[in-house]
Design a protein around this motif. Sequence first.
Motif, PDB file in Angstrom:
ATOM      1  N   ALA A   1       0.835  -1.203   0.000  1.00 42.06           N
ATOM      2  CA  ALA A   1       0.000   0.000   0.000  1.00 42.06           C
ATOM      3  C   ALA A   1       0.866   1.247   0.000  1.00 42.06           C
ATOM      4  O   ALA A   1       1.893   1.297   0.686  1.00 42.06           O
ATOM      5  CB  ALA A   1      -0.898  -0.004   1.235  1.00 42.06           C
ATOM      6  N   ALA A   2       0.416   2.243  -0.793  1.00 37.89           N
ATOM      7  CA  ALA A   2       1.097   3.542  -0.751  1.00 37.89           C
ATOM      8  C   ALA A   2       0.608   4.320   0.469  1.00 37.89           C
ATOM      9  O   ALA A   2      -0.442   4.004   1.035  1.00 37.89           O
ATOM     10  CB  ALA A   2       0.784   4.319  -2.023  1.00 37.89           C
ATOM     11  N   TYR A   3       1.400   5.307   0.875  1.00 36.80           N
ATOM     12  CA  TYR A   3       0.929   6.210   1.935  1.00 36.80           C
ATOM     13  C   TYR A   3       0.416   7.475   1.256  1.00 36.80           C
ATOM     14  O   TYR A   3       1.187   8.200   0.636  1.00 36.80           O
ATOM     15  CB  TYR A   3       2.037   6.557   2.932  1.00 36.80           C
ATOM     16  CG  TYR A   3       1.475   7.254   4.147  1.00 36.80           C
ATOM     17  CD1 TYR A   3       0.890   6.511   5.167  1.00 36.80           C
ATOM     18  CD2 TYR A   3       1.474   8.637   4.257  1.00 36.80           C
ATOM     19  CE1 TYR A   3       0.320   7.127   6.270  1.00 36.80           C
ATOM     20  CE2 TYR A   3       0.911   9.264   5.359  1.00 36.80           C
ATOM     21  CZ  TYR A   3       0.340   8.508   6.352  1.00 36.80           C
ATOM     22  OH  TYR A   3      -0.223   9.125   7.444  1.00 36.80           O
ATOM     23  N   ASN A   4      -0.891   7.704   1.348  1.00 40.14           N
ATOM     24  CA  ASN A   4      -1.512   8.838   0.649  1.00 40.14           C
ATOM     25  C   ASN A   4      -1.192  10.160   1.347  1.00 40.14           C
ATOM     26  O   ASN A   4      -1.370  10.294   2.555  1.00 40.14           O
ATOM     27  CB  ASN A   4      -3.033   8.651   0.597  1.00 40.14           C
ATOM     28  CG  ASN A   4      -3.432   7.512  -0.317  1.00 40.14           C
ATOM     29  OD1 ASN A   4      -2.773   7.253  -1.322  1.00 40.14           O
ATOM     30  ND2 ASN A   4      -4.507   6.816   0.033  1.00 40.14           N
TER      31      ASN A   4
ATOM     32  N   PRO B   1       4.855   5.164  -2.627  1.00 39.55           N
ATOM     33  CA  PRO B   1       4.725   3.705  -2.703  1.00 39.55           C
ATOM     34  C   PRO B   1       5.376   3.007  -1.495  1.00 39.55           C
ATOM     35  O   PRO B   1       6.350   3.514  -0.938  1.00 39.55           O
ATOM     36  CB  PRO B   1       5.478   3.355  -3.991  1.00 39.55           C
ATOM     37  CG  PRO B   1       5.510   4.610  -4.780  1.00 39.55           C
ATOM     38  CD  PRO B   1       5.535   5.733  -3.792  1.00 39.55           C
ATOM     39  N   TRP B   2       4.820   1.891  -1.096  1.00 42.04           N
ATOM     40  CA  TRP B   2       5.314   1.026  -0.020  1.00 42.04           C
ATOM     41  C   TRP B   2       5.092   1.607   1.393  1.00 42.04           C
ATOM     42  O   TRP B   2       4.943   0.864   2.345  1.00 42.04           O
ATOM     43  CB  TRP B   2       6.827   0.725  -0.161  1.00 42.04           C
ATOM     44  CG  TRP B   2       7.200   0.004  -1.414  1.00 42.04           C
ATOM     45  CD1 TRP B   2       7.409   0.569  -2.652  1.00 42.04           C
ATOM     46  CD2 TRP B   2       7.388  -1.402  -1.597  1.00 42.04           C
ATOM     47  NE1 TRP B   2       7.728  -0.390  -3.577  1.00 42.04           N
ATOM     48  CE2 TRP B   2       7.723  -1.616  -2.960  1.00 42.04           C
ATOM     49  CE3 TRP B   2       7.313  -2.493  -0.741  1.00 42.04           C
ATOM     50  CZ2 TRP B   2       7.976  -2.870  -3.465  1.00 42.04           C
ATOM     51  CZ3 TRP B   2       7.568  -3.756  -1.235  1.00 42.04           C
ATOM     52  CH2 TRP B   2       7.894  -3.936  -2.597  1.00 42.04           C
ATOM     53  N   LEU B   3       5.121   2.928   1.497  1.00 44.74           N
ATOM     54  CA  LEU B   3       5.170   3.536   2.829  1.00 44.74           C
ATOM     55  C   LEU B   3       3.915   3.248   3.655  1.00 44.74           C
ATOM     56  O   LEU B   3       3.974   3.138   4.885  1.00 44.74           O
ATOM     57  CB  LEU B   3       5.387   5.054   2.705  1.00 44.74           C
ATOM     58  CG  LEU B   3       5.988   5.772   3.921  1.00 44.74           C
ATOM     59  CD1 LEU B   3       7.293   5.133   4.363  1.00 44.74           C
ATOM     60  CD2 LEU B   3       6.202   7.256   3.607  1.00 44.74           C
ATOM     61  N   GLY B   4       2.752   3.103   2.974  1.00 43.57           N
ATOM     62  CA  GLY B   4       1.527   2.775   3.694  1.00 43.57           C
ATOM     63  C   GLY B   4       1.637   1.430   4.395  1.00 43.57           C
ATOM     64  O   GLY B   4       1.276   1.286   5.565  1.00 43.57           O
ATOM     65  N   SER B   5       2.143   0.440   3.681  1.00 46.28           N
ATOM     66  CA  SER B   5       2.329  -0.892   4.295  1.00 46.28           C
ATOM     67  C   SER B   5       3.309  -0.810   5.456  1.00 46.28           C
ATOM     68  O   SER B   5       3.077  -1.385   6.526  1.00 46.28           O
ATOM     69  CB  SER B   5       2.845  -1.889   3.248  1.00 46.28           C
ATOM     70  OG  SER B   5       1.844  -2.147   2.286  1.00 46.28           O
ATOM     71  N   ILE B   6       4.418  -0.098   5.230  1.00 44.23           N
ATOM     72  CA  ILE B   6       5.469  -0.040   6.264  1.00 44.23           C
ATOM     73  C   ILE B   6       4.978   0.679   7.513  1.00 44.23           C
ATOM     74  O   ILE B   6       5.110   0.174   8.635  1.00 44.23           O
ATOM     75  CB  ILE B   6       6.733   0.644   5.695  1.00 44.23           C
ATOM     76  CG1 ILE B   6       7.345  -0.212   4.584  1.00 44.23           C
ATOM     77  CG2 ILE B   6       7.761   0.888   6.795  1.00 44.23           C
ATOM     78  CD1 ILE B   6       8.451   0.478   3.799  1.00 44.23           C
TER      79      ILE B   6
ATOM     80  N   THR C   1       1.020  -1.059   8.630  1.00 44.76           N
ATOM     81  CA  THR C   1       0.908  -2.483   8.979  1.00 44.76           C
ATOM     82  C   THR C   1       2.232  -3.045   9.497  1.00 44.76           C
ATOM     83  O   THR C   1       2.292  -4.206   9.888  1.00 44.76           O
ATOM     84  CB  THR C   1       0.473  -3.313   7.754  1.00 44.76           C
ATOM     85  OG1 THR C   1       1.547  -3.337   6.790  1.00 44.76           O
ATOM     86  CG2 THR C   1      -0.755  -2.724   7.090  1.00 44.76           C
ATOM     87  N   HIS C   2       3.280  -2.187   9.472  1.00 42.19           N
ATOM     88  CA  HIS C   2       4.600  -2.586   9.956  1.00 42.19           C
ATOM     89  C   HIS C   2       5.128  -3.810   9.208  1.00 42.19           C
ATOM     90  O   HIS C   2       5.794  -4.679   9.786  1.00 42.19           O
ATOM     91  CB  HIS C   2       4.586  -2.844  11.480  1.00 42.19           C
ATOM     92  CG  HIS C   2       4.139  -1.636  12.264  1.00 42.19           C
ATOM     93  ND1 HIS C   2       3.775  -1.702  13.585  1.00 42.19           N
ATOM     94  CD2 HIS C   2       4.016  -0.337  11.917  1.00 42.19           C
ATOM     95  CE1 HIS C   2       3.432  -0.488  14.005  1.00 42.19           C
ATOM     96  NE2 HIS C   2       3.577   0.352  13.013  1.00 42.19           N
ATOM     97  N   SER C   3       4.782  -3.898   7.910  1.00 44.28           N
ATOM     98  CA  SER C   3       5.322  -4.948   7.051  1.00 44.28           C
ATOM     99  C   SER C   3       5.486  -4.370   5.644  1.00 44.28           C
ATOM    100  O   SER C   3       4.952  -3.302   5.343  1.00 44.28           O
ATOM    101  CB  SER C   3       4.387  -6.163   7.017  1.00 44.28           C
ATOM    102  OG  SER C   3       3.280  -5.890   6.191  1.00 44.28           O
ATOM    103  N   LEU C   4       6.190  -5.101   4.770  1.00 41.20           N
ATOM    104  CA  LEU C   4       6.441  -4.595   3.425  1.00 41.20           C
ATOM    105  C   LEU C   4       5.267  -4.819   2.481  1.00 41.20           C
ATOM    106  O   LEU C   4       5.168  -4.171   1.442  1.00 41.20           O
ATOM    107  CB  LEU C   4       7.701  -5.253   2.843  1.00 41.20           C
ATOM    108  CG  LEU C   4       9.021  -4.815   3.468  1.00 41.20           C
ATOM    109  CD1 LEU C   4      10.160  -5.673   2.947  1.00 41.20           C
ATOM    110  CD2 LEU C   4       9.299  -3.340   3.183  1.00 41.20           C
ATOM    111  N   THR C   5       4.384  -5.771   2.825  1.00 40.52           N
ATOM    112  CA  THR C   5       3.312  -6.141   1.895  1.00 40.52           C
ATOM    113  C   THR C   5       1.916  -6.013   2.499  1.00 40.52           C
ATOM    114  O   THR C   5       0.943  -6.425   1.865  1.00 40.52           O
ATOM    115  CB  THR C   5       3.513  -7.595   1.429  1.00 40.52           C
ATOM    116  OG1 THR C   5       3.598  -8.426   2.592  1.00 40.52           O
ATOM    117  CG2 THR C   5       4.768  -7.737   0.596  1.00 40.52           C
ATOM    118  N   GLY C   6       1.803  -5.477   3.702  1.00 36.45           N
ATOM    119  CA  GLY C   6       0.504  -5.423   4.382  1.00 36.45           C
ATOM    120  C   GLY C   6      -0.513  -4.573   3.631  1.00 36.45           C
ATOM    121  O   GLY C   6      -0.171  -3.626   2.918  1.00 36.45           O
TER     122      GLY C   6
END
Lengths: 464, 52
Positions: free
Chosen positions: A267-270, A289-294, A297-302
């Motif tokens: 997930a991206a961070y909007n 990109p990626w920052l929403g998951s990180i 959800t504290h994971s790379l693919t959440g």
Amino acid sequence: MTLDPATLARIQFGFTVSFHIIFPTISIGLAAFLAITEGLWLKTRDALYLEIYRFWLGIFAMTFGIGVVTGIVLSFEFGLGFARFGQVAGPVIGPMIGLEVLTSFFLEAGFLGIMLFGMNRVGPKLHFAATCLVAVGTILSASWIMSANSWMQTPDGVAMEQGRLVVTDWWKVIVNPSWPYRLPHMLTAAWITGSFAVAGIGAWYLLHGRHEAFARRTVSMGTGFAVVLIGVQVFLGDILYGQMLQHQPAKMQAAEGFWDKQSPSPAAYNWIIIPDQKNQRNLLQIGTPWLGSIWLTHSLTGRVEGLSNTPPDQQPYMGLVFYGFRVMYGLAIVMFTVGIAGLWLRWRRRLFTTRWFLWVLVWMTPSGVLATLGGWYLAETGRQPWVIYGLLRTVDAVSPVPAGILLTTLIAFACVYALFLGAFLIFAARLVAKGPADAPAHAEASGSLKPALNPKTVEKVVAP
Amino acid sequence: MQTLGAIVTAMAGIFFFFAIIGVFGLGTAIGALALFVVVAVGVIARTGRQQA
């Protein structure tokens, strides 16, 4: 055009509470700063600490006064705009507001006079005790108000009987599920607000080559408190985020700007969205990109849950919630960056001579207030359409008052509050322009606003 | 040397932010916050007296 009483009542309460929260936030922060400064003066007998105390005492007195007056208005507004809320939740909210008066207001009222006017009338230790008790009073006040507001966010310890809420367990009402997390978050926000205000004014003096010793000490204290507190706040904010995700999922779904039940992975961070609430989609979204998951959800693919998980008739307006959160969180990131830069410059012995950083501090002076407002918009708009989450809808809480009355009083509030804000900014600017050397030994009482607004009176008050 | 120091500080800041916000778990977040506070107070204590 037909005016909707419910919308007007919400705008009116939103306006008055937004105006009000500015002043307690500053006064809670400054009360703690004043207690620490006076304590350091008593410990070291360094006259510079006393000079700092006297300077900030005047600004504290003004913020405290406006905070009290605008806070009392809110209680009356419950009756004016939200009488049905009072009928349903009065047995819960009423005692908590009453306890705020009995504990914190009485404490503050008892010792504020000594703090403001007693510097040369009582001993220094008693005066310090008065300052500390006023600071404790501000914390107690925040505790009760946060308890009442948190109960509206995560109600507990009540039962509905014949259309009214009855308390079944006072402990569960006061220590409701979100209060232990929201209270430290709010108090830390207030202390950060005070820290950046102090640092910003000190930086302004340094940039203009005035009151250098005073300015260096305040910049040092302000940035020092700010960097520690913002680290703590980032931690507390993440803990609170997890709690609210559990208790108010719709709020946090709206705060992240996703509509689909599950966001893409990763997930991206909007950062920017243009939401289309009617069609449950975004017209535009820009994110990292990626920052929403990180981050979320504290994971790379959440994947992140979207607002479609909540039925449309129970959804808050995404735009208000999203941008309230982005203002608060964005400013927290900036504050953290400024804190780190300040530490680095301090280590390099260039904290007081790096002009770009001093200008940043000046611009950051109101950052705490803005972040706090963003946080409150997140909290309050994210609770909608409920006034008491899951128990009472906002539209069912509004008074049966004609729209014309609400519009008239809204205009009246806007005019009176513009006067308050104007007076505050004029007096604060004059105090800053005069500088710490001209700060009076104690605040000067005036019986009327009209002579107090006269420039000659101000000249007389601040004369050495 | 100054540029290198600034880059290292920026990287440390980013690491602390990500760690404190819980990206690496609650335990790491608490540890990172404690370390962050100790480092900040240490820098302030070491330099504050000479400067302010």
